[in-house]
Design a protein around this motif. Sequence first.
Motif, short mmCIF file in Angstrom:
data_model
loop_
_atom_site.label_atom_id
_atom_site.label_comp_id
_atom_site.label_asym_id
_atom_site.label_seq_id
_atom_site.Cartn_x
_atom_site.Cartn_y
_atom_site.Cartn_z
N CYS A 1 26.73 33.13 38.66
CA CYS A 1 26.81 34.36 38.75
C CYS A 1 28.39 34.28 38.39
O CYS A 1 28.25 35.42 37.26
CB CYS A 1 26.89 35.21 39.86
N LEU A 2 29.27 34.16 38.86
CA LEU A 2 31.06 34.42 38.87
C LEU A 2 31.13 34.10 37.19
O LEU A 2 31.83 34.37 36.93
CB LEU A 2 31.27 33.60 39.81
N PHE A 3 30.95 32.24 37.18
CA PHE A 3 31.21 32.17 35.67
C PHE A 3 30.95 33.15 34.38
O PHE A 3 31.72 33.58 33.95
CB PHE A 3 30.10 30.75 35.24
N TYR A 4 29.58 33.27 34.67
CA TYR A 4 29.11 34.82 33.04
C TYR A 4 29.70 35.65 34.04
O TYR A 4 29.89 36.93 32.80
CB TYR A 4 27.48 34.79 33.62
N SER A 5 30.30 35.82 34.41
CA SER A 5 31.08 37.50 35.40
C SER A 5 32.13 38.03 34.24
O SER A 5 32.66 38.14 34.18
CB SER A 5 31.28 37.38 36.95
N LYS B 1 27.14 24.86 23.36
CA LYS B 1 28.42 24.45 23.68
C LYS B 1 29.52 24.75 24.48
O LYS B 1 29.39 24.59 25.01
CB LYS B 1 29.77 24.78 22.43
N LEU B 2 28.65 26.56 24.93
CA LEU B 2 29.59 27.08 26.05
C LEU B 2 28.74 26.68 27.63
O LEU B 2 29.19 26.16 28.50
CB LEU B 2 29.07 28.48 26.25
N LEU B 3 27.33 26.54 27.39
CA LEU B 3 27.31 25.83 28.88
C LEU B 3 27.68 24.54 29.31
O LEU B 3 27.82 24.05 29.92
CB LEU B 3 25.77 25.62 28.44
N ARG B 4 27.73 23.47 28.02
CA ARG B 4 27.93 22.25 28.28
C ARG B 4 29.72 21.26 28.37
O ARG B 4 30.40 21.02 29.34
CB ARG B 4 27.48 21.55 26.87
N GLU B 5 29.92 22.51 27.94
CA GLU B 5 32.15 22.50 27.60
C GLU B 5 32.14 23.04 29.21
O GLU B 5 33.44 23.16 29.22
CB GLU B 5 32.37 22.46 26.75
N ASP B 6 31.74 24.17 29.18
CA ASP B 6 32.68 25.28 30.47
C ASP B 6 31.25 25.24 31.57
O ASP B 6 32.28 25.38 32.34
CB ASP B 6 32.29 26.43 29.36
N LEU B 7 30.15 25.43 31.24
CA LEU B 7 29.89 25.16 32.33
C LEU B 7 29.59 24.79 33.21
O LEU B 7 29.38 24.99 34.05
CB LEU B 7 28.01 26.87 32.51
#
Length: 490
Positions: free
Chosen positions: A277-281, A249-255
């Motif tokens: 990288c910035l997203f996961y930071s 869900k994190l990949l689909r709705e956020d990243l």
Amino acid sequence: MITQAQGAIGEVTLPNRDFVLIDEITATQTLCRLEQHQGGIIVDLDETLYLHNSTEDFIRLAQPSLIAAYLLRLLDMAAPWRFVRRKDTRDNWRLLLVVALFPWTLLRWRRFCRKVVPSRLNRQLVEGLRSNGDHVIVATNGFRIVIEPMMNAFGLEKPTLVACRLLYLRDRANGKLALLRTRYDDEFLASSIVITDSRTDTPLLQVCAVPCLTQWTGAIFDKAFKGVAYVPGDYITYVKKPRMRASRKLLREDLLPWLLVGLSTSFTLSHILGLICLFYSMWAVYEVGYYDNDVTAKLYESDPQLTSAAVAFDDRRFPLRAWGVALALGLIGSLLVAMPTVMTTALVWLAVLCGLQATYWLYNRMDKATRVWLYVPLQAFRRGAVLVVVLYTPVVAAIIASEILAKWIEYLVYRLQRTSDGYKWPVMPYQTIKLVIALTLLLPPALTGNWSSYWTPAILCLPLFAFEAWRLERRKVLSNVHRLDRPSKT
């Protein structure tokens, strides 16, 4: 006398326990059966004869430990065993990685076997095996390269080792019974006692004469590098929302929306990698907020809503590890997306992370009613931090604002529901609300004839939102649609 397998196997009729559940017995019962048994003895190694796990102990000796831990995490994420359709061979790959990249671990392991292994043996079982006097077979799903140096520490008289070969995936995949059948005939197996702690050995327990399934006091399975290698998404996946496919869900709705918005500035590969990288930071710091939320709930709330994993989670160094990853990924991301102005971008990004941490810290310590208003800036950091490296456009602003507002409405209803004295609120169609808000905010450019502003990758978030709304919520939304002036069908 042990009979070596000759030719085809299957001439001897084995005990038929195909439909019999093997019950666990106590250590005392196992030792009693061992004392009375005359014949072959087959004993498991990990958490049985050796009260720890040999594979995990070996891997834990890899140095530098931090590098080894992260490489093993990357291996788990790639999961090459899925492509060869042998899910049970994960340990083969993990051990191969350690032996190939950290070969000095073999020397450290030999020293470990001399100094530490004797103190971790199951003394009760070892004494029982010694007093029996018959030939002992140590049969394990572990690996010869690891277990052979351990054999002298057992103090048994010429025990035989039956273990998996590291490069032969079929040894691990086929199981212990198949491994034993490569060396012993069915008559020998049918007359043996089998001592193990694992139900995965049920096929072997079903064909032996004396099955002993026992959990031994002091047996420990301690995963190598547990908690050492933090990867953003770990906390929400394993602690905050376990078994809810939160990472997907994190990949689909956020990243994915983050990337589509970020591509409005550049299409280069380095820019894409930098955005990731910035997203996961950002997400690593957001998970520090999740952790702090659970900690403060335990301390200050009368009815904390915590998962069992959150209650059991006790890693006080988690924020430090998460921040370390956030800073490293933030620096790498800044370097990839803004080479001419790396230091400026990195400093601005650091300020964003600190702002996110401060907002979440305050949010976690406020009363539930006030949290409703702090949730807006919290979501602004989560959805809008990408604006540090993205050019502002009406479409970018509309997409980010729709995500923030839709999430806030969902949270607002959640809070009202929690304080409504049992009144049943409907489940919010979050995806549909997000789509409607986005379409509304994107109307002005169309009304002013500024169609060129829509020509940006961020506009692709609209079909993404529409697809998610259709896939997840169409039945929920359409099921209540009806005409008031027409009688409902019964």
